[in-house]
Design a protein around this motif. Structure first.
Motif, mmCIF file in Angstrom:
data_model
loop_
_atom_site.group_PDB
_atom_site.id
_atom_site.type_symbol
_atom_site.label_atom_id
_atom_site.label_comp_id
_atom_site.label_asym_id
_atom_site.label_seq_id
_atom_site.Cartn_x
_atom_site.Cartn_y
_atom_site.Cartn_z
ATOM 1 N N PHE A 1 -3.534 1.285 14.555
ATOM 2 C CA PHE A 1 -4.913 1.216 14.071
ATOM 3 C C PHE A 1 -5.905 1.868 15.027
ATOM 4 N N PHE B 1 -9.294 -4.600 11.957
ATOM 5 C CA PHE B 1 -9.620 -4.948 10.568
ATOM 6 C C PHE B 1 -9.724 -3.662 9.744
ATOM 7 N N GLN C 1 -9.370 -3.168 6.743
ATOM 8 C CA GLN C 1 -9.965 -3.389 5.427
ATOM 9 C C GLN C 1 -11.468 -3.117 5.423
ATOM 10 N N THR D 1 -9.001 -12.157 7.998
ATOM 11 C CA THR D 1 -7.735 -12.158 8.734
ATOM 12 C C THR D 1 -7.462 -10.764 9.270
ATOM 13 N N SER E 1 -5.533 -7.454 10.562
ATOM 14 C CA SER E 1 -4.221 -6.861 10.311
ATOM 15 C C SER E 1 -3.421 -6.722 11.591
ATOM 16 N N HIS E 2 -4.125 -6.738 12.700
ATOM 17 C CA HIS E 2 -3.456 -6.643 14.001
ATOM 18 C C HIS E 2 -4.152 -7.602 14.949
#
Length: 364
Positions: A67, A227, A229, A307, A309-310
């Motif tokens: 990311f 994040f 998203q 939440t 992702s990493h």
């Protein structure tokens, strides 16, 4: 203090010609060690730099993920000394100003003391990650074969073939050991605690050990969150409009939106650094437990409850100087042993640079 060892006593009687080219062992390839080594090379000396990690940088380490990168240690630096500015000019384009607005978080609800304001002095970062600066300075040493990574120094000994010299014993991650000899002096560019431990375990009786014992350095747990998203049309960031904050939350001391730094990935990423007191209290805790507690505190301060992702934590046993040495370096001319690091003067990256530079100038 115990009586001096025979090796140290022998060294106390030997004269030294300051102008003669010598071979230095430098332990540690953070900013202090590389600044010291490159200065010695410029003065015409030989150096061999030993680094226990597989890459240079020390606390300027950048942690790479799918990311984007995280500056897991030092977040930025300031430039107050002309010598530091001149050194930065030798690697043009590597460092850029970070215009992030920094606020002070008052409480767990994320309330801030005042309206967002620019920092009082320029904040700089290396690009594409904080370790790029030390990497650029270290490149000539690496190309010359003077930099050994993955080599943890476990002992400093008198060189049996050169009564007035030193040799160092190293150990790699796979347990293999190596002895490198032929050094006229050994310079430790490490945190004060492991530097002192190395002297003690090597049975070297020098005033350096007593001086190192007076330095206090706090630990730090660092949480890294991504994040992805948040990167979609109409949404570029999550949570607060500020990009960095000094926090008085009992768990968190600092937060920074990594994606706000120049030449970084646009994926929403945050680095969260725990307070010295909380880190010391939870130094030996399970990493998963630490991550859960810091993630909860992050949500309280920023309002970001999505939440990630990493999520990953990193523990720094020696992170921020609490009680500095009070001088730029340590040098025992009798034993030909020295030490440097940010802990000599404070905790800023510039302190580390000045310490390494001035130790090199003192011994060159």
């Amino acid at each position: 203090m115990p009586p001096r060892s025979p090796a140290s006593a022998t060294r106390s009687r030997r004269p030294r010609a300051p102008s003669a080219a010598r071979h230095f062992a430098v332990i540690g390839a953070g900013i202090a060690g590389i600044a010291c080594a490159r200065t010695l090379v410029q003065a015409g000396h030989r150096v061999t730099v030993f680094e226990k990690s597989d890459r240079v940088g020390g606390r300027t380490a950048t942690h790479d993920t799918p990311f984007g990168g995280f500056d897991a240690g030092a977040q930025y630096f300031t430039v107050r000394d002309d010598r530091f500015a001149q050194a930065l000019a030798t690697v043009p384009g590597v460092c850029r100003p970070w215009s992030a607005t920094t606020v002070r978080v008052l409480d767990a609800a994320g309330r801030v003391a005042a309206a967002s304001q620019p920092p009082s002095e320029a904040h700089w970062v290396a690009c594409p990650g904080m370790d790029a600066l030390v990497g650029a300075w270290a490149q000539p040493l690496q190309q010359a074969g003077c930099l050994l990574t993955g080599a943890r120094v476990v002992c400093i000994e008198a060189d049996p073939l050169r009564p007035r010299g030193w040799q160092v014993c190293t150990e790699s991650d796979d347990g293999s050991q190596q002895v490198v000899a032929g050094f006229d002096a050994v310079l430790m560019a490490q945190p004060a605690t492991p530097a002192r431990a190395l002297l003690v375990s090597s049975d070297l009786y020098t005033p350096l050990a007593d001086a190192l014992a007076d330095v206090s350095i706090a630990s730090c747990w660092t949480l890294m969150l991504a994040f992805p998203q948040a990167v979609r049309p109409g949404l570029t960031t999550l949570g607060p409009q500020w990009n960095a904050a000094r926090s008085t939350h009992h768990r968190i001391a600092w937060l920074a939106r990594e994606s706000s730094k120049p030449q970084r990935s646009s994926v929403e990423r945050w680095t969260v650094q725990a307070s010295p007191a909380w880190s010391d209290e939870h130094l030996e805790d399970n990493a998963t437990r630490v991550q859960d507690k810091l993630l909860k505190a992050f949500a309280e301060v920023t309002g970001i409850r999505a939440t990630p992702s990493h999520a990953q934590v990193r523990r720094w046993r020696y992170a921020q100087t609490q009680q500095p040495l009070g001088r730029s370096h340590l040098w025992d001319a009798d034993a030909q042993l020295g030490a440097c690091g940010d802990w000599c003067l404070g905790h800023r990256l510039e302190d580390a640079f000045i310490s390494g530079l001035e130790l090199a100038l003192a011994v060159a």
